[in-house]
Design a protein around this motif. Sequence first.
Motif, PDB file in Angstrom:
ATOM      1  N   ASN A  58       0.760  -1.661   0.192  1.00  0.00           N
ATOM      2  CA  ASN A  58       0.030   0.143   0.027  1.00  0.00           C
ATOM      3  C   ASN A  58       1.147   1.120   0.500  1.00  0.00           C
ATOM      4  N   PRO A  59       0.812   1.811  -1.106  1.00  0.00           N
ATOM      5  CA  PRO A  59       1.712   3.184  -0.987  1.00  0.00           C
ATOM      6  C   PRO A  59       1.758   4.176   0.108  1.00  0.00           C
ATOM      7  N   GLN A  60       0.468   4.399   0.242  1.00  0.00           N
ATOM      8  CA  GLN A  60       0.191   5.575   1.472  1.00  0.00           C
ATOM      9  C   GLN A  60       0.908   5.064   2.702  1.00  0.00           C
ATOM     10  N   GLU A  61       1.126   3.777   2.731  1.00  0.00           N
ATOM     11  CA  GLU A  61       1.772   3.072   4.341  1.00  0.00           C
ATOM     12  C   GLU A  61       3.309   2.793   4.043  1.00  0.00           C
ATOM     13  N   GLU A  62       3.836   3.011   2.934  1.00  0.00           N
ATOM     14  CA  GLU A  62       4.612   2.814   2.553  1.00  0.00           C
ATOM     15  C   GLU A  62       5.593   4.227   3.049  1.00  0.00           C
ATOM     16  N   LEU A  63       4.877   5.210   2.645  1.00  0.00           N
ATOM     17  CA  LEU A  63       4.949   6.244   2.756  1.00  0.00           C
ATOM     18  C   LEU A  63       5.226   6.922   4.435  1.00  0.00           C
ATOM     19  N   ARG A  64       3.754   6.041   5.367  1.00  0.00           N
ATOM     20  CA  ARG A  64       3.659   6.778   6.389  1.00  0.00           C
ATOM     21  C   ARG A  64       5.077   5.750   7.121  1.00  0.00           C
ATOM     22  N   ARG A  65       5.352   4.751   6.796  1.00  0.00           N
ATOM     23  CA  ARG A  65       6.617   4.065   6.995  1.00  0.00           C
ATOM     24  C   ARG A  65       7.641   4.919   7.176  1.00  0.00           C
ATOM     25  N   TRP A  66       8.354   5.317   6.130  1.00  0.00           N
ATOM     26  CA  TRP A  66       8.978   6.012   5.639  1.00  0.00           C
ATOM     27  C   TRP A  66       8.764   7.733   6.431  1.00  0.00           C
ATOM     28  N   ARG A  67       7.950   7.702   6.736  1.00  0.00           N
ATOM     29  CA  ARG A  67       8.107   8.953   7.515  1.00  0.00           C
ATOM     30  C   ARG A  67       8.400   9.154   9.372  1.00  0.00           C
ATOM     31  N   GLN A  68       8.235   7.949   9.454  1.00  0.00           N
ATOM     32  CA  GLN A  68       8.487   7.174  10.816  1.00  0.00           C
ATOM     33  C   GLN A  68       9.895   6.214  11.051  1.00  0.00           C
ATOM     34  N   GLU A  69      10.490   6.458   9.977  1.00  0.00           N
ATOM     35  CA  GLU A  69      11.528   6.137   9.599  1.00  0.00           C
ATOM     36  C   GLU A  69      12.298   7.673   9.623  1.00  0.00           C
ATOM     37  N   LEU A  70      11.957   8.302   9.506  1.00  0.00           N
ATOM     38  CA  LEU A  70      12.879  10.127   8.605  1.00  0.00           C
ATOM     39  C   LEU A  70      13.115  10.169  10.458  1.00  0.00           C
ATOM     40  N   THR A  71      11.681   9.912  11.043  1.00  0.00           N
ATOM     41  CA  THR A  71      11.738  10.725  12.826  1.00  0.00           C
ATOM     42  C   THR A  71      12.766   9.832  13.350  1.00  0.00           C
ATOM     43  N   ALA A  72      13.081   8.582  12.546  1.00  0.00           N
ATOM     44  CA  ALA A  72      13.654   8.343  13.948  1.00  0.00           C
ATOM     45  C   ALA A  72      14.681   8.463  13.618  1.00  0.00           C
ATOM     46  N   ALA A  73      15.481   8.878  12.102  1.00  0.00           N
ATOM     47  CA  ALA A  73      16.477   8.594  11.588  1.00  0.00           C
ATOM     48  C   ALA A  73      17.473  10.242  13.126  1.00  0.00           C
ATOM     49  N   TYR A  74      16.022  10.867  12.955  1.00  0.00           N
ATOM     50  CA  TYR A  74      16.502  12.190  13.585  1.00  0.00           C
ATOM     51  C   TYR A  74      16.352  12.700  15.424  1.00  0.00           C
ATOM     52  N   GLN A  75      16.463  11.257  15.758  1.00  0.00           N
ATOM     53  CA  GLN A  75      16.049  11.210  16.848  1.00  0.00           C
ATOM     54  C   GLN A  75      17.303   9.567  17.619  1.00  0.00           C
ATOM     55  N   GLY A  76      17.875   9.418  16.337  1.00  0.00           N
ATOM     56  CA  GLY A  76      18.918   8.702  16.466  1.00  0.00           C
ATOM     57  C   GLY A  76      18.535   6.970  16.542  1.00  0.00           C
ATOM     58  N   GLN A  77      17.654   7.083  16.503  1.00  0.00           N
ATOM     59  CA  GLN A  77      16.704   5.322  16.147  1.00  0.00           C
ATOM     60  C   GLN A  77      16.738   4.653  14.493  1.00  0.00           C
ATOM     61  N   PRO A  78      17.456   4.592  13.774  1.00  0.00           N
ATOM     62  CA  PRO A  78      17.081   4.286  13.070  1.00  0.00           C
ATOM     63  C   PRO A  78      17.133   2.745  12.392  1.00  0.00           C
ATOM     64  N   THR A  79      16.447   1.671  11.855  1.00  0.00           N
ATOM     65  CA  THR A  79      16.286   0.550  11.504  1.00  0.00           C
ATOM     66  C   THR A  79      16.617  -0.128   9.657  1.00  0.00           C
ATOM     67  N   HIS A  80      16.581   1.849   9.007  1.00  0.00           N
ATOM     68  CA  HIS A  80      15.842   0.921   7.748  1.00  0.00           C
ATOM     69  C   HIS A  80      17.607   1.311   6.991  1.00  0.00           C
ATOM     70  N   PRO A  81      18.576   0.763   5.930  1.00  0.00           N
ATOM     71  CA  PRO A  81      20.468   1.456   6.078  1.00  0.00           C
ATOM     72  C   PRO A  81      20.439   2.636   5.466  1.00  0.00           C
ATOM     73  N   VAL A  82      18.831   2.906   4.719  1.00  0.00           N
ATOM     74  CA  VAL A  82      18.878   4.358   4.200  1.00  0.00           C
ATOM     75  C   VAL A  82      19.114   5.541   5.178  1.00  0.00           C
ATOM     76  N   THR A  83      18.489   6.068   6.080  1.00  0.00           N
ATOM     77  CA  THR A  83      18.167   6.305   6.784  1.00  0.00           C
ATOM     78  C   THR A  83      19.155   6.419   7.796  1.00  0.00           C
ATOM     79  N   ILE A  84      19.710   4.974   8.012  1.00  0.00           N
ATOM     80  CA  ILE A  84      21.383   5.182   9.213  1.00  0.00           C
ATOM     81  C   ILE A  84      21.752   5.543   8.584  1.00  0.00           C
ATOM     82  N   SER A  85      22.254   5.778   7.101  1.00  0.00           N
ATOM     83  CA  SER A  85      22.962   6.659   6.744  1.00  0.00           C
ATOM     84  C   SER A  85      22.518   8.107   6.842  1.00  0.00           C
ATOM     85  N   LEU A  86      21.395   8.303   6.451  1.00  0.00           N
ATOM     86  CA  LEU A  86      20.801   9.793   6.560  1.00  0.00           C
ATOM     87  C   LEU A  86      20.953  10.562   7.710  1.00  0.00           C
ATOM     88  N   SER A  87      21.284   9.150   8.606  1.00  0.00           N
ATOM     89  CA  SER A  87      21.200   9.929  10.282  1.00  0.00           C
ATOM     90  C   SER A  87      22.309  10.983   9.921  1.00  0.00           C
TER      91      SER A  87
END
Length: 295
Positions: A58-87
Amino acid sequence: MTPAEAQAYCTTLTKRSGSNFYYSFFFLPRERREAMYTVYAFCKEVDSAVDEPPAGSNPQEELRRWRQELTAAYQGQPTHPVTISLSAQARLFDIPQELCEELINGVEMDLSMTRYQTFTDLYQYCYRVASVVGLICLRIFGARSPKATAYAIDLGLAFQLTNILRDLGVDARNGRIYLPLEDLARFAYTEEDLLAERMTPAFHALMRFECERAREFYAKARQTLEELPASDRQLLTVAEIMRGVYSRILMRIESSNYQVFGPRIRLSSPHRLGVAAAIWLRSRLRSRLLSQASA
């Protein structure tokens, strides 16, 4: 996953993409080049969630997950390789979270918007999915003056308009029309004409108008670049390489008599690399001459 492993993931993804942007990254110092790989990987993954969604997703759900990952990246708790590097890169180059969020907002527009009534409407979309990326790149390049910001915004708009013109046929086959409907009406070219890929005199008039609009944004960006201090112009060499590649794609669209309903118009890899090398060498020579003149 360690930051180094996450960076390797982003680097591999970018290299495999064959993107026009990849050829400009060669000319950056390693630290900045890796940051650009990470930003590209983030943009690619978010865009693919909508344009190339995994089967059953579900693309809408996928974007929701990316928003969660982005928040996690800026809080120091990402789980996806891209957001780990982005952090890590966001901390290193002070990339605001709001810019990354705005990019997701732009991609999300494709889930609900298949038509744009006016250019003002389209401008917001182009700003979010392209100019915002330019503003992120400024952080990595180190150019943060107001004029550099204006340069990035106009160049992003020029790139996205070029993409829209090049992909007119592909988008039409997917039921999307990005060209403003007010422009179609101005030249008496209907939605049905576009969806049927009719290359009428009205189509050619419309395309001349749209190509000229894109050219105006390239010209505005170039004019702003010339007004920047020499040090900032040097920092924006990679952006100028991108401008060189994309402006040539626009030229190809025009010289092909707007054959945008057939094979995708592109530059060969050697051509892109040649453009990149020529612009980089010209920038280096200009910088050296300025240094000698001020010595």
